[in-house]
Enzyme design. Structure first.
Site, mmCIF file in Angstrom:
data_model
loop_
_atom_site.group_PDB
_atom_site.id
_atom_site.type_symbol
_atom_site.label_atom_id
_atom_site.label_comp_id
_atom_site.label_asym_id
_atom_site.label_seq_id
_atom_site.Cartn_x
_atom_site.Cartn_y
_atom_site.Cartn_z
ATOM 1 N N SER A 1 0.849 -1.183 0.000
ATOM 2 C CA SER A 1 0.000 0.000 0.000
ATOM 3 C C SER A 1 0.886 1.235 0.000
ATOM 4 C CB SER A 1 -0.898 -0.004 1.238
ATOM 5 O OG SER A 1 -1.763 1.115 1.262
ATOM 6 N N LEU A 2 0.275 2.389 -0.254
ATOM 7 C CA LEU A 2 1.019 3.640 -0.157
ATOM 8 C C LEU A 2 1.446 3.884 1.288
ATOM 9 C CD1 LEU A 2 2.017 6.373 -1.279
ATOM 10 C CD2 LEU A 2 -0.310 7.242 -0.964
ATOM 11 N N TYR A 3 0.514 3.668 2.222
ATOM 12 C CA TYR A 3 0.814 3.912 3.630
ATOM 13 C C TYR A 3 -0.187 3.194 4.526
ATOM 14 C CZ TYR A 3 -3.118 7.229 3.779
ATOM 15 O OH TYR A 3 -4.369 7.786 3.724
ATOM 16 N N LEU A 4 0.118 3.131 5.802
ATOM 17 C CA LEU A 4 -0.790 2.650 6.845
ATOM 18 C C LEU A 4 -1.116 3.828 7.743
ATOM 19 C CD1 LEU A 4 -2.126 0.292 8.554
ATOM 20 C CD2 LEU A 4 0.061 0.197 9.778
ATOM 21 N N HIS B 1 3.147 2.744 -5.170
ATOM 22 C CA HIS B 1 1.692 2.882 -5.279
ATOM 23 C C HIS B 1 0.968 1.578 -5.550
ATOM 24 C CE1 HIS B 1 -1.727 5.775 -6.248
ATOM 25 N NE2 HIS B 1 -1.117 6.323 -5.225
ATOM 26 N N LYS C 1 -1.211 -1.537 -4.714
ATOM 27 C CA LYS C 1 -2.214 -1.848 -3.688
ATOM 28 C C LYS C 1 -2.659 -3.300 -3.900
ATOM 29 C CE LYS C 1 -2.154 2.689 -3.281
ATOM 30 N NZ LYS C 1 -3.248 3.482 -3.826
ATOM 31 N N ASP D 1 -2.736 -16.135 2.246
ATOM 32 C CA ASP D 1 -2.577 -17.499 1.724
ATOM 33 C C ASP D 1 -2.759 -17.483 0.209
ATOM 34 O OD1 ASP D 1 -1.951 -18.419 4.226
ATOM 35 O OD2 ASP D 1 -3.975 -19.101 4.699
#
Length: 484
Positions: A125-128, A220, A222, A227
């Site tokens: 992802s870009l960020y958390l 970028h 996503k 699993d």
């Protein structure tokens, strides 16, 4: 989808934005120059408008590369088999594909998938974010990792998280500090990689402040993988994307080959990224060139090889697998497979993961998208959706220079994520509206308003972030084109 190592907004956008900022020194001069330039460009485009219809002829055609002996595509989509000469082609049953409709459904599915994961959790992802919902997600990861250690037969569960360095390091409390407890408690099972664009270096890196440095280049991708189940989305790991920020989400269930590919891709990008340590420092993988301290050309060359090796390996693997299975007499219809319960149904959906990492000279998404728009024939309808309308000149020429019908869905200013923001960011929605109006003026000047339609998404209290393209072509059977 948006690409790894791609800037959120290019320099052209920022030049446009400067002319819209109130109360800035030299506003009149800036706005005057902007207006003059736009006027000259518009006049030039109007003068050449009869030639614009030649744009498809000037755009790159489908790559003329020999097709492998295995031909998967049904007759109706045979024209698209060239894409598998660029990226791996995954054939799946549509019964394994589920489209989610809301941020809440996306969030709950993520938590549920983390709780039952046994082998791997991969999140790019870009960020958390740093809010309570993001903490809830981290707590789910911690609980699952704890259970993996306490089980009667301990599992080899691995968690790999790939984020952007600049966005993930913004502020005192950030993505890095959110993930440090996992690294400290499970150092052998958790990996956190922070991609740093090679374009942000030297004096530029020292002088550009936080937030603005994110316009130089970003990670970028996503993708959220548990699993053998995969969620492909444009959503970031932040509270608004879990509550009231509309995006798109495709859930691929029990698709081992696709999960393996994205695991390898995230590992590859992770290997050329900075590795977060338990003391909140970062370091590179041994033997890897540093992205902003080392030689830029050497870094980009190494990164290109690492990523392209994954793509080529997956392509070869898929061709062999398809030759062995999809063309054997073991294939069943979906109904027959459900009755038998032990063999996979015939694939009716084709997935092509398109990669774009321009600093590494990887532009597969760009090539395929331009080719698809170029090859779309009269009678076809193309649906484009984006939260940020800023077409490149190449895409603009393709839209304006064909007879294909376009339906473009945009974010209205009120549902733009930057609406109401302070400072420069607050002017971004107005800048996008300005770009949209300039484009639509050109559509009207060419008399194309019936063929090219623009619509704005609006929903009270929500923002809009969905990005994608869908081509409804004559005789086209069902298929999925996945853009990264």
């Amino acid at each position: 989808m948006a690409a790894a190592a791609a800037a959120a907004a290019g320099p052209v956008f920022w030049r446009r934005l400067l002319g819209l900022l109130p109360g800035r020194p030299g506003l009149a001069a800036l706005l005057g120059r902007l207006s003059d330039r736009l006027g000259r460009n518009r006049d030039r485009r109007r003068r050449r408008s009869p030639w614009l219809l030649l744009a498809p002829l000037l755009s790159p055609a489908a790559p003329q590369v020999p097709s492998p002996p295995c031909c998967l595509c049904p007759e109706g989509v045979h024209r698209f088999q060239w894409i598998r000469n660029l990226v791996p082609e995954f054939g799946v049953s549509s019964s394994h594909v589920r489209v989610l409709s809301s941020p809440g459904e996306f969030f709950e599915l993520m938590k549920g998938q983390i709780k039952v994961a046994k082998k791997r959790v991969v999140m790019a992802s870009l960020y958390l974010g740093v809010g309570p919902l993001e903490q809830e997600l981290v707590d789910c990861l911690e609980s699952t990792l704890e259970k993996s250690l306490q089980a009667q037969f301990p599992s080899d569960l691995k968690v790999s998280i790939l984020l952007d360095f600049t966005r993930g390091s913004r502020g005192r409390k950030n993505s890095r500090t959110m993930l440090l407890p996992l690294l400290q408690r499970f150092p052998e099972q958790v990996r956190v990689s922070l991609f740093h664009t090679p374009n942000l270096r030297g004096l530029l890196r020292l002088l550009i402040p936080e937030r603005f440095n994110e316009t130089i280049g970003l990670q970028h991708i996503k993708v959220y993988l548990f699993d053998n189940n995969v969620i492909l989305s444009g959503a970031n790991l932040s509270d608004s994307y879990f509550t009231n920020r509309q995006d798109r989400y495709v859930f691929l269930q029990d698709c081992a080959e696709i999960a393996d590919f994205f695991t390898e891709l995230v590992d590859a990008v992770g290997d050329v990224s900075l590795q977060l340590q338990g003391d909140n420092t970062v370091q590179m993988v041994d033997g890897m060139v540093h992205p902003y301290k080392g030689d830029r050309a050497a870094y980009c060359k190494a990164a290109n090889k690492r990523v392209m090796d994954v793509i080529h390996s997956a392509r070869t693997r898929q061709q062999m697998l398809h030759a062995q299975t999809f063309h054997s007499d073991s294939l069943l219809t979906q109904e027959e497979a459900a009755a038998a319960g032990d063999r996979r149904p015939a694939p009716d959906t084709w997935i092509y993961p398109l990669i774009q990492m321009k600093p590494f000279e990887i532009q597969i998404d760009e090539i395929v998208t331009e080719t698809l728009l170029t090859e779309a024939e009269q009678g076809a309808r193309v649906y484009l959706t984006t939260g940020y309308f800023n077409l490149t000149q190449a895409y603009m020429d393709l839209v304006l220079g064909t007879w294909v019908k376009y339906q473009i869905l945009l974010a209205s200013p009120e549902v733009n994520g930057f609406f109401g923001a302070k400072g420069v960011a607050g002017a971004i929605p107005a800048a996008y509206v300005h770009i949209e109006r300039q484009f639509y003026s050109e559509v009207c000047s060419l008399g194309q308003q019936e063929r090219v339609q623009l619509q704005e998404y609006w929903r009270r209290g929500w923002t809009f972030h969905a990005k994608g393209a869908r081509a409804a072509l004559p005789a086209l059977r069902r298929g999925v084109f996945c853009h990264l």
